[in-house]
Scaffold this motif. Structure first.
Motif, mmCIF file in Angstrom:
data_model
loop_
_atom_site.group_PDB
_atom_site.id
_atom_site.type_symbol
_atom_site.label_atom_id
_atom_site.label_comp_id
_atom_site.label_asym_id
_atom_site.label_seq_id
_atom_site.Cartn_x
_atom_site.Cartn_y
_atom_site.Cartn_z
ATOM 1 N N ASP A 100 -14.722 -7.472 47.297
ATOM 2 C CA ASP A 100 -13.723 -8.230 46.551
ATOM 3 C C ASP A 100 -14.368 -8.834 45.305
ATOM 4 N N PRO A 101 -13.753 -8.667 44.112
ATOM 5 C CA PRO A 101 -14.379 -9.162 42.879
ATOM 6 C C PRO A 101 -14.307 -10.679 42.762
ATOM 7 N N TRP A 102 -15.101 -11.208 41.871
ATOM 8 C CA TRP A 102 -15.072 -12.630 41.549
ATOM 9 C C TRP A 102 -14.173 -12.819 40.328
ATOM 10 N N LEU A 135 -11.276 -14.164 46.277
ATOM 11 C CA LEU A 135 -9.995 -14.361 46.955
ATOM 12 C C LEU A 135 -9.954 -13.823 48.370
ATOM 13 N N ALA A 136 -11.005 -13.153 48.817
ATOM 14 C CA ALA A 136 -11.058 -12.631 50.186
ATOM 15 C C ALA A 136 -12.449 -12.899 50.733
ATOM 16 N N VAL A 137 -12.613 -14.044 51.399
ATOM 17 C CA VAL A 137 -13.912 -14.434 51.936
ATOM 18 C C VAL A 137 -14.405 -13.379 52.918
ATOM 19 N N GLY A 138 -15.638 -13.024 52.805
ATOM 20 C CA GLY A 138 -16.246 -12.088 53.747
ATOM 21 C C GLY A 138 -16.112 -10.644 53.338
ATOM 22 N N ASN A 139 -15.393 -10.363 52.265
ATOM 23 C CA ASN A 139 -15.250 -8.979 51.791
ATOM 24 C C ASN A 139 -16.187 -8.784 50.602
ATOM 25 N N LEU A 174 -6.361 -7.890 28.725
ATOM 26 C CA LEU A 174 -5.627 -6.828 29.413
ATOM 27 C C LEU A 174 -6.473 -5.573 29.585
ATOM 28 N N THR A 175 -7.367 -5.323 28.634
ATOM 29 C CA THR A 175 -8.213 -4.125 28.704
ATOM 30 C C THR A 175 -9.618 -4.452 29.168
ATOM 31 N N SER A 176 -9.840 -5.708 29.581
ATOM 32 C CA SER A 176 -11.174 -6.105 30.021
ATOM 33 C C SER A 176 -11.410 -5.638 31.449
ATOM 34 N N SER A 177 -12.669 -5.445 31.786
ATOM 35 C CA SER A 177 -13.024 -5.109 33.164
ATOM 36 C C SER A 177 -13.164 -6.354 34.030
ATOM 37 N N GLY A 178 -13.078 -7.525 33.416
ATOM 38 C CA GLY A 178 -13.182 -8.773 34.171
ATOM 39 C C GLY A 178 -11.892 -9.111 34.899
#
Length: 878
Positions: A663-665, A656-660, A626-630
């Motif tokens: 957007d994080p992994w 989750l958003a191809v081409g952006n 919950l407190t992770s940056s991941g």
């Protein structure tokens, strides 16, 4: 003597001594009968010969009467009085017919009052038949919609419409002035009401200047809000109220019967105030719903063809994988509103009409039996010179009088049934709450009763009496018995169709109720809390409120597990995205179509434990994350098997958003069991879950609290509500058990199953009564024959076989015809069935056995009565 009598009658008519005409004729007829008896004729034969002799005189008398003014009205009144006397002499017959018609007409009227608004009555807009819904249909949204990036191009370049407008939906809003209240606020374009042809009841519509960004806030209020919150104040126009803490000027009141085209509840209507220039440049822009008014003479198909160029242009701006799966939709506003319930409405109307037909067949059968008992009376009247038309009018007068009496009683039953329908009906059936027995329905009922009267009274009326009946010999009874046989066959056939439809819907509902949802619903309380914009304008404040609420609830009495999510399965709101927009690390970007849609929702770590959703791979979410940056994901088994058929999904990384590039992994940390998402009747959808961390961007103003509890539901509900009120007493909380939520999703199939089942049972009862009546009638007609058979040595078993054999032939004929009809009609129910086919053999076998068993049981009483006939008494009477 006859010529002298005719001259005497004509003389009396010229003097308008019409009563003396009847007295004169009756005197000479009685005199002739006595003369025939004195000549040695038996009494019945003496009467028959006298009647035949005076037939021409009766016709002359009738012609004489027709010469006076008002004859036809007097005749009708006379027939009505005669019918009333006959009904009073046989009250059981009269009550039976009236009750039968009350059931048929009352049920039909109640159902018609419901489906009338769905199928036939015009919508509350000016020239509503020219209003259409326009938009795109895509995999992510089955209902047509528009996007701000293309809407204005469509509006400017379309040619088939006289007006084109939009709305951007309805959202919760808070009336913060005086007594706080949660309302529903719709945002619409300034041209919205003019396009629909609606004028405010008070005040005015929005102007184009008010429908711009940063314009002064104005609103139209609904009639209900005007009545409940402002006491029907005629000076409400131009008053200021507070909505979400901001001042808004009321400029008008919507009409009492106003409804949004998509039928969403609306308390306030606001200008959508979009920046047109910004929307034109946006990709894709704001989601909208567009409506238009066809130009005179333009059809929907022509409008669709005219829109094709702008649709094709917009399609070229979409990603290539979307182009094959996006379609243009133009359909009538009625189709938009009732598309999901139109078939149900037709099914209910068809079922109740079938019950009405069975009721009419029963009444026709009773009237045929009554006609058989009156054959000598009709033969005498015919021999006296009464014309066929005269007898037909008399019979129709009796049948229409009965049908009007049944309709009168049916009004009361219809009102009762309508209230029951509304009470048990689920939400989501359009217009049902507005159904009522109004003038239109009353006229329908009167017309229906007149049609029924003509239908079941015409066949007996058209039968020509034979002269053999004057001597007491049966003739007409044989013909009427054949008619009643065919009526019973028809009743059984229609009952077969009703029972098959009801049984299919019942088995479908059973399958729906008892399917595996992928989670446990017992001992789970859910609460939906939506935060207002005044006190919770930022994501930080929203997150802080829900975290405080979570800390209060987590260690409360009886709380076993506690979780939060932005949505709940099954069938509730959830996020959707295109499968092709999800990228897997180490793989090329998806191509070749959208791949369908994937559902997803925000959840806290204990979500799976609170709902008993198994984690089949990995460990799921952990508190420390919950407190992770991941960023972490849990996939459903369906999605994991589709996305990683030959790989271990744990540890895989997804974007989750191809081409952006921003957007994080996300890292896959678990695979959960499949859960119903799209509703009880829909197939399983692929799904993933995102961890709702202690980060403001993961929270919004609405959340669903899920509590797995060991306490009774009502106790936990009061406690949860108290904890919400402690933090903010102005916030409404929608609290229910998860079982109630799931049960509500089955309300519509339950409703249609109960109604069709009720009509099927009613039809079966009426058909069985009809079968019992015709077998009893046949037994009575054949009593002399049965007495002779017994006198000649027939046993009780022989008589039972004789009567039951007659019954079996009727049952077999009706069942066979009904089975063929049911197999054909059941195809209509295909889209209403779940996990069962329209020609399910088990269902049809069971329905056939039930119908045959009940029908045979109905014949045992008259069959036993026939077997107990005393041949000595019978032969002595004969």
């Amino acid at each position: 003597m006859l010529n002298e009598l005719l001259t005497r009658l004509r003389f009396l008519v010229t003097r308008k001594a019409h009563r003396e005409v009847d007295d004169e004729l009756q005197f000479h007829l009685d005199q002739q009968i006595r003369a025939n008896i004195a000549a040695g004729l038996p009494p019945q034969e003496a009467q028959r010969q006298a009647v035949i002799a005076f037939g021409g005189v009766e016709r002359a008398r009738e012609e004489c009467h027709q010469q006076r003014p008002g004859y036809h009205i007097e005749t009708l009144v006379q027939d009505a009085r005669y019918a009333m006397r006959g009904f009073r002499r046989n009250p059981i017959f009269t009550v039976t017919i009236v009750l039968t018609l009350m059931l048929g007409i009352g049920a039909t009227t109640a159902v018609f009052s419901v489906v009338d608004r769905i199928l036939f009555r015009s919508l509350p807009y000016a020239q509503a038949d020219r209003l259409v819904s326009v938009g795109l249909v895509a995999p992510i949204e089955p209902q047509e919609f528009m996007l701000g990036g293309s809407y204005y191009d469509w509006r400017d370049h379309q040619t088939p419409f006289a007006a084109f407008t939009s709305e951007t939906g309805a959202d919760p809003c808070d009336l913060t002035q005086g007594t706080p209240a949660r309302l529903s606020c719709a945002s619409v374009e300034a041209s919205f009401l003019p396009t629909l042809g609606v004028h405010p009841l008070l005040g005015r519509n929005f102007t184009a200047e008010e429908d711009r960004p940063n314009a002064p806030k104005v609103a139209l209020i609904s009639y209900g809000v005007w009545l409940s919150h402002f006491g029907h104040d005629p000076g409400i126009v131009n008053k200021l109220i507070e909505i979400d803490g901001n001042p808004v000027r009321i400029i008008g009141v919507l009409p009492k019967d106003f409804e949004m085209p998509r039928l969403q509840a609306v308390d306030l209507m606001l200008p959508q105030a979009l920046d047109e220039a910004e929307q034109r440049k946006a990709d894709p822009g704001r989601v909208m719903w567009a409506f238009a008014r066809l130009k005179p003479g333009v059809t929907i198909e022509q409008a669709k063809a005219a829109l094709r160029p702008v649709f094709d242009y917009s399609l070229q701006l979409a990603p290539p994988q979307f182009r094959k799966e996006v379609h243009l939709q133009v359909r009538s506003l009625r189709d938009l509103q009732v598309h999901d319930v139109r078939l149900v409405a037709w099914v209910l109307l068809g079922a109740v009409i079938a019950v009405l037909l069975i009721a009419c067949a029963n009444v026709a059968s009773l009237l045929a039996a009554r006609g058989a008992g009156r054959e000598r009376e009709l033969a005498v009247r015919s021999a006296l010179g009464a014309s066929r038309a005269r007898l037909v009018v008399q019979a129709l007068t009796e049948s229409i009088a009965l049908s009007l009496a049944g309709a009168t009683a049916g009004f009361a039953l219809a009102e009762l049934l309508l209230r029951i329908f509304i009470a048990i009906a689920p939400k989501g059936i359009p217009f049902l709450d507005k159904a009522e027995i109004d003038t239109r329905i009353i006229l329908f009922t009167i017309l229906l009763s007149l049609m029924c009267g003509a239908l079941f009274g015409l066949a007996p009326a058209l039968h020509k009496p034979r002269s053999q009946a004057l001597a007491g010999r049966a003739s007409m009874a044989i013909s009427h018995a054949a008619l009643r046989r065919w009526l019973v066959v028809t009743q059984i056939a229609v009952s077969m169709v009703l029972l098959a439809g009801g049984a299919l819907l019942f088995r479908s509902f059973w399958n729906l109720q008892n399917q595996q949802l992928g989670m446990q619903t017992e001992s789970v309380i859910t609460a939906r809390v939506s935060l207002g914009q005044k006190n919770y304008a930022t994501s930080e404040r929203q997150m802080a409120f829900f975290q405080q609420l979570e800390s209060r609830l987590r260690y409360g009495p009886g709380v076993k597990w506690l979780a939060m999510s932005d949505s709940l399965p099954p069938g509730g709101y959830h996020h959707d995205q295109i499968y092709a927009s999800i990228a897997v690390a180490g793989r090329p970007k998806p191509s070749g179509g959208t791949g369908g849609t994937v559902a997803w929702r925000w959840v806290t770590p204990d979500y799976f434990r609170a709902l008993d959703i198994p984690i089949v791979q990995g460990e799921g979410f952990k508190e420390v994350e919950l407190t992770s940056s991941g960023h972490f994901l849990v996939l459903s088994r369906f999605l994991a098997s589709h996305m990683f058929p030959d790989q271990d999904p744990i540890g895989q990384r997804l974007q989750l958003a191809v081409g952006n590039p921003d957007d994080p992994w996300y890292t896959v940390v678990g695979v959960a069991g499949n859960v119903k998402n799209g509703g009880l009747a829909d197939e399983d959808e692929p799904e993933y879950y995102r961890l709702r961390r202690n980060q403001p961007e993961d929270w919004n103003g609405s959340s669903a609290i899920i509590v797995k509890t060991t306490l009774p539901a009502d106790v936990m509900e009061r406690w949860v509500r108290a904890q919400v009120a402690t933090l903010d007493p102005t916030l409404p909380a929608e609290i229910e058990t998860l079982q109630q939520r799931v049960s509500q999703m089955a309300d519509q199939p339950r409703f249609q199953t109960v109604l069709v089942g009720f009509f099927a049972a009613t039809g079966l009862v009426l058909a069985v009564i009809g079968l019992y009546g015709v077998i009893s009638f046949l037994v009575t007609q054949r009593t002399p024959e049965i007495g002779i058979r017994i006198a000649l040595g027939a046993t009780r078993q022989d008589i039972l076989r004789l009567v039951i054999g007659t019954s079996l032939r009727l049952i077999a004929s009706g069942t066979l015809i009904g089975l063929i009809a049911a197999l054909a009609v059941s195809r209509v129910l295909s889209s209403l069935l779940f996990s069962i086919g329209p020609h399910d053999p088990i269902t049809f076998v069971l329905v056939t056995l039930v119908l045959v068993f009940v029908a045979i049981a109905a014949t045992l009483i008259p069959a036993s009565s026939a077997a107990r006939v005393d041949p000595i008494v019978t032969l002595r009477c004969d």
